[in-house]
Design an enzyme around this catalytic site. Structure first.
Site, PDB file in Angstrom:
ATOM      1  N   SER A  60       0.773  -7.396   6.156  1.00 40.64           N
ATOM      2  CA  SER A  60      -0.165  -6.487   6.806  1.00 40.64           C
ATOM      3  C   SER A  60       0.334  -6.163   8.218  1.00 40.64           C
ATOM      4  O   SER A  60       1.404  -5.580   8.367  1.00 40.64           O
ATOM      5  CB  SER A  60      -1.563  -7.105   6.811  1.00 40.64           C
ATOM      6  OG  SER A  60      -2.535  -6.146   7.136  1.00 40.64           O
TER       7      SER A  60
ATOM      8  N   ASP B 150      -3.937  -1.134  -3.098  1.00 39.07           N
ATOM      9  CA  ASP B 150      -4.207  -1.542  -1.718  1.00 39.07           C
ATOM     10  C   ASP B 150      -4.914  -0.409  -0.993  1.00 39.07           C
ATOM     11  O   ASP B 150      -4.307   0.615  -0.675  1.00 39.07           O
ATOM     12  CB  ASP B 150      -2.903  -1.905  -1.003  1.00 39.07           C
ATOM     13  CG  ASP B 150      -3.140  -2.578   0.347  1.00 39.07           C
ATOM     14  OD1 ASP B 150      -4.277  -2.487   0.860  1.00 39.07           O
ATOM     15  OD2 ASP B 150      -2.199  -3.192   0.873  1.00 39.07           O
TER      16      ASP B 150
ATOM     17  N   TYR C 246       2.546 -13.089  12.604  1.00 40.50           N
ATOM     18  CA  TYR C 246       1.517 -12.057  12.444  1.00 40.50           C
ATOM     19  C   TYR C 246       1.347 -11.289  13.752  1.00 40.50           C
ATOM     20  O   TYR C 246       1.735 -10.145  13.859  1.00 40.50           O
ATOM     21  CB  TYR C 246       0.197 -12.687  11.998  1.00 40.50           C
ATOM     22  CG  TYR C 246      -0.869 -11.665  11.672  1.00 40.50           C
ATOM     23  CD1 TYR C 246      -0.842 -10.964  10.472  1.00 40.50           C
ATOM     24  CD2 TYR C 246      -1.897 -11.397  12.573  1.00 40.50           C
ATOM     25  CE1 TYR C 246      -1.814 -10.017  10.176  1.00 40.50           C
ATOM     26  CE2 TYR C 246      -2.879 -10.454  12.280  1.00 40.50           C
ATOM     27  CZ  TYR C 246      -2.827  -9.765  11.081  1.00 40.50           C
ATOM     28  OH  TYR C 246      -3.789  -8.817  10.787  1.00 40.50           O
TER      29      TYR C 246
ATOM     30  N   HIS D  54      -4.554  -5.547  -1.289  1.00 47.69           N
ATOM     31  CA  HIS D  54      -4.006  -6.058  -0.034  1.00 47.69           C
ATOM     32  C   HIS D  54      -3.750  -7.560  -0.073  1.00 47.69           C
ATOM     33  O   HIS D  54      -3.006  -8.085   0.748  1.00 47.69           O
ATOM     34  CB  HIS D  54      -4.958  -5.715   1.108  1.00 47.69           C
ATOM     35  CG  HIS D  54      -4.333  -5.763   2.462  1.00 47.69           C
ATOM     36  ND1 HIS D  54      -3.247  -4.988   2.813  1.00 47.69           N
ATOM     37  CD2 HIS D  54      -4.622  -6.504   3.563  1.00 47.69           C
ATOM     38  CE1 HIS D  54      -2.901  -5.243   4.065  1.00 47.69           C
ATOM     39  NE2 HIS D  54      -3.715  -6.161   4.537  1.00 47.69           N
TER      40      HIS D  54
END
Length: 711
Positions: free
Chosen positions: A563, A646, A483, A681
């Site tokens: 993301s 999203d 991430y 999302h």
């Protein structure tokens, strides 16, 4: 719609000649002559038209892309056995962490494959629980999810938020637990907010935006958040405005009522960064009085400030102000000047990630090399004891009230499904509340923590899990997850995706990259703005370490992230395509020049910077996945995923990136996009969609690596 756009939309339905891969023929994506000038430099944006989520042409493109992807995935021999294995491993009883309100316990439970988890309640832990709210009754397909569940102080009512099709927009309602019926109350256009009841039970605080313009609900920029108070039995139009900032459209608000009912803690956020302001609102004997003035403690946005609790006029706050790895301080609201702030628990070499005031003590969570530690401190800040967690992994919870004698927490690791424990604050005794029984045989697998040296010499931890007896011969299919942003730490937790991959014979790896909070605010800042390349270097170094240490080889190394992690995957694949065999960027931020123009994207400038700044523009353009796709190079197999609802990272990011990949000469490996309908999302996604999407990802990897998935 004019005849030209009608023909263009219809033309997308048919598969047109273009880049082919493994028998794939991609839909033609129209290129427009769109160019923008940034600080004197022209940048083409030929797929700008895909940003219009209301156009027939975009809808036709989505349909055509999904047709190609569905056919490709359906033809994979690994798809059905992988989906069956994923479903089998997902099908176990799951419990949320209990909390107490109004003399009652509340927690979530999912019997295994329910689309949404159900909220239960009981007067005691030994009583048979009853259903407080079942979100599965709110829609037939499970696409209406609970976004919040807040019981009233007497435990008789619940304020609950619902989100539809994965959108961030919420509607909040109130239900009578005794009757199971909703009251007339409803507040709309709520985003990034929970509800906070006043102790008198007459209403609750919440935050919202103004109603968006028609057709712009999923793409329009969200500005001017406002904090309101809703009084039960009244229309939303009568709600009392509590706090706003007309001079700064970026301010947002979160409210929490103190245990003693004397204060409302107001977190003031400005962007998605790790710095915020803090204020308090006095209540009058547990009631809200319109016109009461808010007392601002700080609005400098120089650090993180999180209210933990209070005793009279003394406010306890967790902060990293003057302490990159965090400290606990006390602020006298009668004398709130910074010079009078008192440190209760000082900064240590571990990173303070949470603090709760429970049972007259502070339960403080830390990270040490990305695994959880919890320490108990007395009211004066003195150390009392460590909480003995079951192992090296991730712990969460420990919430409660200053007067509570107990709290609950969860523990998990890469090979341990989430367990729920009860903790006696006075004695320090921890006992199991719920321990799931799963078909995953944890004893057959092992986890280790290793340290990788990045390009600039920085060391970072990675967690590796796989079947025992693994041969380090460089042939193992390996999935690397990361991430690296927004102060979010990556710690070892159990997930069915990892479990399924390991059962398939793969190695699963989590990398704790800069940009997160594993080592405090300085670690976070080292992966932001002009230093964002550090995050990609960390991930690349992790991949190279796995190859050098004979876990895998490039042709059998897959990368995944969602993301900000989707951005990570897109960036490293563009920079080092030869290093990976397959990649799945999920709901990624792919257009780094225009992300701030949609919904809440402007808030990410705190981490990314902005193309409106000349120096930051150059850095963004250098790694923006959309703008750095390079032809004449062999890319790995790529499956981009997104959801059509999203409104966090709008799907145009993924649409444009996929179109760029397909248009460039990136080799024979497939470049497809999987666009989920009635999904956003990720939050609140129904179980069936989770299983299908993640099993498809693993099957995509297995197909690329020619893995035998027959059961």
């Amino acid at each position: 719609m004019n005849s030209k756009s009608t023909l263009a939309a219809l033309g997308l339905i048919a598969l047109a000649a273009g880049a082919a891969a493994q028998g794939l023929v991609y839909p033609t994506t129209r290129k427009a002559d769109q160019q923008d000038v940034y600080h004197g430099q022209r940048v083409a944006d030929p797929y700008r038209w895909l940003e219009d989520d209301n156009s027939a042409e975009t809808a036709a493109w989505v349909k055509a892309q999904n047709a190609v992807t569905d056919k490709f995935l359906s033809d994979m021999p690994q798809r059905l056995p992988t989906r069956k294995l994923y479903t089998d491993l997902y099908n176990f009883e799951k419990f949320g962490i209990p909390f107490k309100e109004g003399g009652r316990y509340f927690w979530t439970r999912n019997d295994g494959l329910q689309q949404q988890s159900v909220f239960y309640t009981a007067a005691s832990l030994s009583d048979k629980p009853t259903v407080a709210l079942d979100p599965n009754t709110l829609s037939k397909d499970g696409t209406v999810a609970l976004s919040g569940f807040i019981p009233s102080p007497d435990g008789k009512l619940i304020a609950y938020g619902i989100a539809e099709s994965g959108s961030d927009w919420q509607r909040w309602k109130v239900r009578n637990l005794a009757t199971g019926q909703d009251m007339t109350d409803e507040v709309r256009w709520v985003k990034f907010s929970s509800a906070a009841w006043t102790p008198d039970g007459k209403g609750f605080f919440y935050s919202r935006y103004d109603e968006p313009k028609a057709g712009a609900a999923l793409t329009g920029a969200n500005y001017f958040h406002k904090l309101y108070y809703h009084r039960l039995g009244t229309e939303q139009s009568a709600d009392q405005l509590v706090f706003e900032n007309k001079d700064d459209k970026q301010w947002g608000f979160g409210a929490e009522v103190s245990d003693d009912g004397s204060l409302v803690y107001i977190a003031i956020w400005k962007g998605a960064g790790s710095k915020n302001g803090l204020a308090v609102l006095p209540l009058n004997k547990g009631s809200f009085v319109a016109g009461t003035k808010v007392q601002v403690i700080t609005q400098d946005f120089d650090a993180l400030y999180s209210a933990v609790g209070n005793e009279g006029s003394t406010l306890f706050v967790k902060t990293d102000q003057g302490a990159s790895r965090g400290r606990l301080i006390a602020i006298d609201l009668k004398k709130p000047a910074r010079s009078a702030w008192k440190t209760l628990v000082a900064e240590t070499s571990d990173t303070m990630t949470s603090a709760h005031a429970v049972g007259g003590r502070f339960l403080i969570g830390y990270l040490r090399d990305a695994s959880t530690l919890v320490k108990v401190h007395a009211k004066d800040g003195k150390f009392v004891r460590d909480v003995q967690l079951p192992g090296v992994g991730s712990g969460a919870g420990f919430s409660g009230k200053w007067t509570d004698s107990e709290t609950f927490f969860s523990y998990t690791s890469l090979t341990t499904p989430s367990e729920v424990w009860r903790y006696d604050v006075a004695t320090g005794q921890a006992t199991v509340f719920q321990k799931p029984k799963t078909p995953f045989e944890a004893e057959q697998f092992e986890t280790r923590r290793e340290f990788v040296t990045s390009k600039d010499g920085t060391k970072l931890p990675i967690f590796i899990a796989h079947k025992k007896g693994l041969k380090l011969d460089g042939t193992n299919p390996t999935l690397l997850y990361g991430y690296g942003g927004f102060n979010v730490p990556m710690t070892p937790t159990y997930g069915v995706t990892a479990a399924t991959w390991m059962k398939m014979g793969g190695v699963y790896v989590i990398a704790s990259l800069r940009g997160g909070n594993e080592y405090g605010e300085s670690w976070h800042e080292a992966g932001t703005k002009l230093k964002k390349q550090n995050v990609f270097d960390d991930f690349i170094a992790s991949a190279e370490w796995l190859i050098a240490n004979k876990y895998t080889q490039p042709s059998k190394l897959a990368v995944n992230g969602g993301s900000n992690g989707g951005l990570l995957v897109g960036a490293v694949v563009n920079q080092r395509p030869e290093l990976f065999g397959a990649a799945v960027p999920q709901v990624g931020v792919m257009d780094m020049l225009r992300f701030h123009k949609f919904t809440i994207g402007w808030a990410w400038v705190t981490d990314y910077g902005s193309s409106e700044d000349a120096e930051q523009f150059k850095a963004l353009l250098a790694y923006s996945p959309l703008h750095t796709v390079k032809g004449m190079r062999n890319y790995p197999a790529v499956m981009v995923t997104t959801g059509d609802h999203d409104d966090r990272v709008v799907p145009a990011h993924s649409f444009k990136y996929a179109a760029a990949l397909q248009a460039a000469d990136t080799g024979a490996a497939p470049k497809i996009i999987r666009i989920e309908t009635a999904a956003g999302h990720g939050a609140g996604k129904p179980t069936s969609k989770i299983i299908e999407e993640r099993a498809d990802m693993l099957a995509f990897f297995a197909n690329t690596f020619k893995m035998d998935t027959k059961q």
